[in-house]
Motif scaffolding. Sequence first.
Motif: not given
Length: 212
Positions: A124, A136-139, A145, A128, A141-142
């Motif tokens: 990830t 797709r980076a934000r999804a 986490w 990013r 990352t979430v």
Amino acid sequence: MSKKFSLTGFAIAILSFVMSDVINRGYDPVDETISRYVNLPHGWLVTVGLLGLAAGSAALAARTAGSGWGRGLLWLWAGCALIAAIFPADPPGNWSNPSLSESVHGVAAWVGLLALAIAIVGLTLRWRREPAWAPRARALTVLAWASSVAFLLFVVAMADAMAFTHTAPLGLAERVLLGLNLVWLALAATGPARTRPLATGSRSHVTVGDRA
């Protein structure tokens, strides 16, 4: 084809595990892990799910050429899922005297889950920084986490079970972790195929994987 193969494998895994919980009424899914359900009448669903998970993860690993150790950890995770399918877990209540199959299954599960947890975070962070992964980076990352937190909670629940107190919802913790992992894997499988140079100093690239 590797993208479709990955998604098909993950879909089989999700469907098999959900059906196993719905059809098999012998255990409590809040307390018992998915792998224990292999000992019930429809236990073959667990085996099918693990095989689908292994196949889908292997296809994803093959598609992530050039991702270094992250790709290697995906291969390790896929191999551990396959071993866990071949060596089934014991029925509940036999913690102090595990069979050889249970021991192999347990080690494979732990090694695989740890490898996947590290791979998810590492890949990830890498993706990013790449423009092709921006949608797709934000999804990712979430999900990275969330899966990391879920992995820690699962470790706590497993430690509680190994201490023979069984007060933590181990089965629920595992299902949340596996669900988040599967969503991350499926999203990663929809990402762009990896590319690499045809030759040193050349500007031409060849796509590794499919474009489907």
